[in-house]
Scaffold this active site. Structure first.
Site, PDB file in Angstrom:
ATOM      1  N   CYS A 167       0.841  -1.204   0.000  1.00  0.00           N
ATOM      2  CA  CYS A 167       0.000   0.000   0.000  1.00  0.00           C
ATOM      3  C   CYS A 167       0.874   1.250   0.000  1.00  0.00           C
ATOM      4  O   CYS A 167       1.756   1.394   0.847  1.00  0.00           O
ATOM      5  CB  CYS A 167      -0.927   0.005   1.218  1.00  0.00           C
ATOM      6  SG  CYS A 167      -1.973   1.475   1.267  1.00  0.00           S
ATOM      7  N   LYS A 184       1.680  -9.719   0.841  1.00  0.00           N
ATOM      8  CA  LYS A 184       1.359  -9.149  -0.465  1.00  0.00           C
ATOM      9  C   LYS A 184       2.270  -7.948  -0.689  1.00  0.00           C
ATOM     10  O   LYS A 184       2.316  -7.038   0.145  1.00  0.00           O
ATOM     11  CB  LYS A 184      -0.103  -8.708  -0.521  1.00  0.00           C
ATOM     12  CG  LYS A 184      -0.491  -8.051  -1.836  1.00  0.00           C
ATOM     13  CD  LYS A 184      -2.003  -8.021  -1.986  1.00  0.00           C
ATOM     14  CE  LYS A 184      -2.438  -7.333  -3.264  1.00  0.00           C
ATOM     15  NZ  LYS A 184      -2.677  -5.899  -3.069  1.00  0.00           N
ATOM     16  N   ASN A 244      -0.849 -10.751  -8.889  1.00  0.00           N
ATOM     17  CA  ASN A 244      -1.944  -9.779  -8.834  1.00  0.00           C
ATOM     18  C   ASN A 244      -1.587  -8.583  -9.733  1.00  0.00           C
ATOM     19  O   ASN A 244      -0.433  -8.256  -9.909  1.00  0.00           O
ATOM     20  CB  ASN A 244      -2.138  -9.300  -7.385  1.00  0.00           C
ATOM     21  CG  ASN A 244      -3.004  -8.052  -7.287  1.00  0.00           C
ATOM     22  OD1 ASN A 244      -2.534  -6.984  -6.895  1.00  0.00           O
ATOM     23  ND2 ASN A 244      -4.263  -8.177  -7.650  1.00  0.00           N
ATOM     24  N   ARG A 285      -9.832  -5.195  -8.763  1.00  0.00           N
ATOM     25  CA  ARG A 285     -10.874  -4.315  -9.308  1.00  0.00           C
ATOM     26  C   ARG A 285     -11.870  -5.052 -10.194  1.00  0.00           C
ATOM     27  O   ARG A 285     -13.072  -4.773 -10.147  1.00  0.00           O
ATOM     28  CB  ARG A 285     -10.212  -3.154 -10.056  1.00  0.00           C
ATOM     29  CG  ARG A 285      -9.548  -2.176  -9.113  1.00  0.00           C
ATOM     30  CD  ARG A 285      -8.605  -1.244  -9.825  1.00  0.00           C
ATOM     31  NE  ARG A 285      -7.415  -1.953 -10.320  1.00  0.00           N
ATOM     32  CZ  ARG A 285      -6.371  -1.348 -10.870  1.00  0.00           C
ATOM     33  NH1 ARG A 285      -6.383  -0.037 -11.021  1.00  0.00           N
ATOM     34  NH2 ARG A 285      -5.329  -2.043 -11.270  1.00  0.00           N
TER      35      ARG A 285
HETATM   36  C1  LIG Z   1     -10.112   1.154  -3.763  1.00  0.00           C
HETATM   37  C2  LIG Z   1      -8.954   0.208  -3.622  1.00  0.00           C
HETATM   38  C3  LIG Z   1      -8.526  -0.148  -2.358  1.00  0.00           C
HETATM   39  C4  LIG Z   1      -7.462  -1.043  -2.209  1.00  0.00           C
HETATM   40  N1  LIG Z   1      -7.106  -1.443  -0.949  1.00  0.00           N
HETATM   41  C5  LIG Z   1      -6.160  -2.410  -0.809  1.00  0.00           C
HETATM   42  C6  LIG Z   1      -5.891  -2.979   0.459  1.00  0.00           C
HETATM   43  O1  LIG Z   1      -6.506  -2.636   1.475  1.00  0.00           O
HETATM   44  N2  LIG Z   1      -4.919  -3.920   0.534  1.00  0.00           N
HETATM   45  C7  LIG Z   1      -4.238  -4.356  -0.582  1.00  0.00           C
HETATM   46  O2  LIG Z   1      -3.393  -5.235  -0.481  1.00  0.00           O
HETATM   47  N3  LIG Z   1      -4.489  -3.848  -1.787  1.00  0.00           N
HETATM   48  C8  LIG Z   1      -5.447  -2.902  -1.923  1.00  0.00           C
HETATM   49  N4  LIG Z   1      -5.729  -2.426  -3.170  1.00  0.00           N
HETATM   50  C9  LIG Z   1      -4.948  -2.906  -4.324  1.00  0.00           C
HETATM   51  C10 LIG Z   1      -5.567  -4.165  -4.919  1.00  0.00           C
HETATM   52  O3  LIG Z   1      -5.607  -5.191  -3.959  1.00  0.00           O
HETATM   53  C11 LIG Z   1      -4.726  -4.660  -6.098  1.00  0.00           C
HETATM   54  O4  LIG Z   1      -3.436  -4.949  -5.659  1.00  0.00           O
HETATM   55  C12 LIG Z   1      -4.647  -3.639  -7.223  1.00  0.00           C
HETATM   56  O5  LIG Z   1      -5.881  -3.018  -7.468  1.00  0.00           O
HETATM   57  C13 LIG Z   1      -4.162  -4.334  -8.509  1.00  0.00           C
HETATM   58  O6  LIG Z   1      -4.952  -5.466  -8.802  1.00  0.00           O
HETATM   59  P1  LIG Z   1      -6.213  -5.398  -9.830  1.00  0.00           P
HETATM   60  O7  LIG Z   1      -5.654  -4.850 -11.131  1.00  0.00           O
HETATM   61  O8  LIG Z   1      -6.703  -6.811  -9.929  1.00  0.00           O
HETATM   62  O9  LIG Z   1      -7.196  -4.464  -9.226  1.00  0.00           O
HETATM   63  C14 LIG Z   1      -6.798  -1.562  -3.347  1.00  0.00           C
HETATM   64  C15 LIG Z   1      -7.257  -1.210  -4.614  1.00  0.00           C
HETATM   65  C16 LIG Z   1      -8.334  -0.349  -4.762  1.00  0.00           C
HETATM   66  C17 LIG Z   1      -8.826  -0.006  -6.154  1.00  0.00           C
END
Ligand SMILES: Cc1cc2nc3c(=O)[nH]c(=O)nc-3n(C[C@H](O)[C@H](O)[C@H](O)COP(=O)(O)O)c2cc1C
Length: 322
Positions: A83, A122, A194, A217
Site C-alpha cells: 500500500c 502481499k 496480482n 478491481r
Molecule cells: C479502492 C482500492 C482499495 C485497495 N485497498 C487495498 C488494500 O486494502 N490492501 C491491498 O493489499 N491492496 C489494496 N488495493 C490494491 C488491490 O488489492 C490490487 O493490488 C490492485 O488493485 C491491482 O490489482 P487489480 O488490477 O486486480 O485491481 C486496493 C485497490 C483499490 C482499487
C-alpha cells in the site's frame, strides 16, 4: 480493498464463488489493538475461506493481531507490503517495507510463531528507484526464510514520491515476467500474481506458470465474473445458475442485516455491477442508485430493482445443481 470492500461485499462474493479465497481490506495493527475490534474483524461464517490483511511493521503487534484473528477463525493472515498511501508511509508500513526486507522477515517469523493458519505477504515488485530484480528477490528471500506460506505480488512498482495511491495502481507498468522469474528462482515458494487480471482466461494462463492469481478491481466492479470462477478454475459447479438467481439468494442476508439496522445501500452498493449484458441491468443500477439510498429503504426496493432484470437462468453451464 480499502473504501470498497467490507463484510457485506465478502458475503455477496462468497455467494458467487465457493472456492476462491477472499481477503479483507487492510486493517492496521493499531486499529485491531486499540480500535473497535469487534466491528473491524466481524465476518459471517459463510465467508470462509477468508483471509485478514494486516498493515503494520512491529513484529510483536503483528503477532498479537495475527493471534486475535486466528482465534476468531480467520483462515489466513496476510501482511500488506504494497500500500503506497501517505498515511501508511508515515506509519512505516505498506509498500515502503519493500526497502526493509529483514524487518518484513521478522514480522513474518513473529506471526508464524503465533498462529497455525497460513501467513502470507502481499508486495510490489519494488518501490521508487529500486531495481525490481534485487528488491523482489531480497523480499522473497527474507519471507521465505521466515516460513511464509505464499507471496502475492502486485506486479508493478509503487512510486511513493509523486503518485497518488490511485495512480500507483495504474501508472507504473505491469511486469508479469518479473513474477514468473521469481517463481523460477524460488520453485518451492508459492507465488501468486496480482495486477491487471481482468478475466478468467488471463487468470488460467497465469495459473499455468504460478500458484495462484488474485483479482481486485475486476472482481469488485464486475462481480458476475466470479460466478464462473468455480467451474473455470476449480472444476466445480457454479453456485447459482445465473447472476439473478444469486442476487435472489442474497435476500435472507439482506433481511437479516436490515433488521440489525444496516442500511440497504450498504449492501446493495456492492451489487451494482452484477449484471452485464443482461437486459435490464441499467434499470437495476438506476433503481438502486435512487431508491436504496433513501433513509429507511427496505427489501422492497431491492426486489423492485431485481424485477427489472431479465433472468438469464439456464444460460450458464455447469451449475452445482447440474
Ligand atoms: C479502492 C482500492 C482499495 C485497495 N485497498 C487495498 C488494500 O486494502 N490492501 C491491498 O493489499 N491492496 C489494496 N488495493 C490494491 C488491490 O488489492 C490490487 O493490488 C490492485 O488493485 C491491482 O490489482 P487489480 O488490477 O486486480 O485491481 C486496493 C485497490 C483499490 C482499487
Amino acid at each position: 480493498m480499502m473504501e470498497w470492500t467490507d463484510r457485506h461485499c465478502r458475503f455477496f462474493h462468497r455467494l458467487l464463488t465457493r472456492r476462491a479465497l477472499i481477503y479483507t481490506e487492510m486493517i492496521t495493527t493499531g486499529a485491531v489493538l486499540h480500535g473497535d475490534r469487534a466491528r473491524l474483524l466481524a465476518y459471517d461464517a459463510a465467508e470462509h475461506p477468508v483471509a485478514l490483511q494486516l498493515g503494520g511493521s512491529d513484529p510483536r503487534a503483528l503477532a498479537q493481531c495475527a493471534r486475535i484473528a486466528a482465534d476468531l477463525g480467520y483462515d489466513e493472515i496476510n501482511l500488506n507490503v504494497g500500500c503506497p498511501s501517505d498515511r501508511v508511509q508515515e506509519g512505516r508500513f505498506g509498500a515502503c517495507l519493500m526497502a526493509e526486507p529483514a524487518l518484513v522477515g521478522d514480522c513474518v517469523a513473529a506471526m508464524k510463531a503465533s498462529v497455525r493458519v497460513p501467513v502470507t505477504v502481499k508486495c510490489r515488485i519494488g518501490i521508487d528507484d529500486q531495481d525490481p530484480e534485487a528488491a523482489l528477490d531480497a523480499l522473497a528471500h527474507a519471507v521465505n526464510a521466515a516460513g511464509v506460506d505464499a507471496l502475492i505480488v502486485h506486479a508493478r512498482k509503487a512510486w511513493l514520491a509523486g503518485l497518488s495511491p490511485r495512480e500507483n495502481r495504474d501508472i507504473p507498468p505491469l511486469d508479469y515476467d518479473r513474477v514468473y522469474r521469481l517463481k523460477a528462482a524460488h520453485p518451492a515458494l508459492a507465488v501468486v500474481l496480482n495486477g491487471g487480471i481482468v478475466d478468467l482466461d488471463q487468470a488460467a494462463a497465469h495459473l499455468a506458470r504460478l500458484d495462484g492469481v488474485m483479482m481486485g478491481r475486476a472482481a469488485y466492479q464486475e462481480p458476475w465474473r466470479l460466478l464462473t470462477v468455480d467451474p473455470a478454475l476449480f472444476g466445480a459447479g457454479a453456485p447459482f445458475a445465473s447472476p439473478k438467481v444469486a442476487a435472489e439468494a442474497l435476500m435472507p442476508y439482506l433481511e437479516r442485516e436490515l433488521l440489525r439496522g444496516t442500511r440497504l445501500h450498504a449492501v446493495t452498493r456492492h451489487i451494482l455491477g452484477l449484471f452485464r449484458g443482461v437486459p435490464g441491468a441499467r434499470a437495476f443500477r438506476r433503481h438502486l442508485a435512487t431508491e436504496a439510498v433513501k433513509p429507511g429503504a427496505g427489501i422492497a426496493a431491492f426486489r423492485a430493482a431485481l424485477a427489472l432484470v431479465v433472468d438469464t437462468d439456464g444460460q450458464m453451464a455447469h451449475t452445482a445443481a447440474a
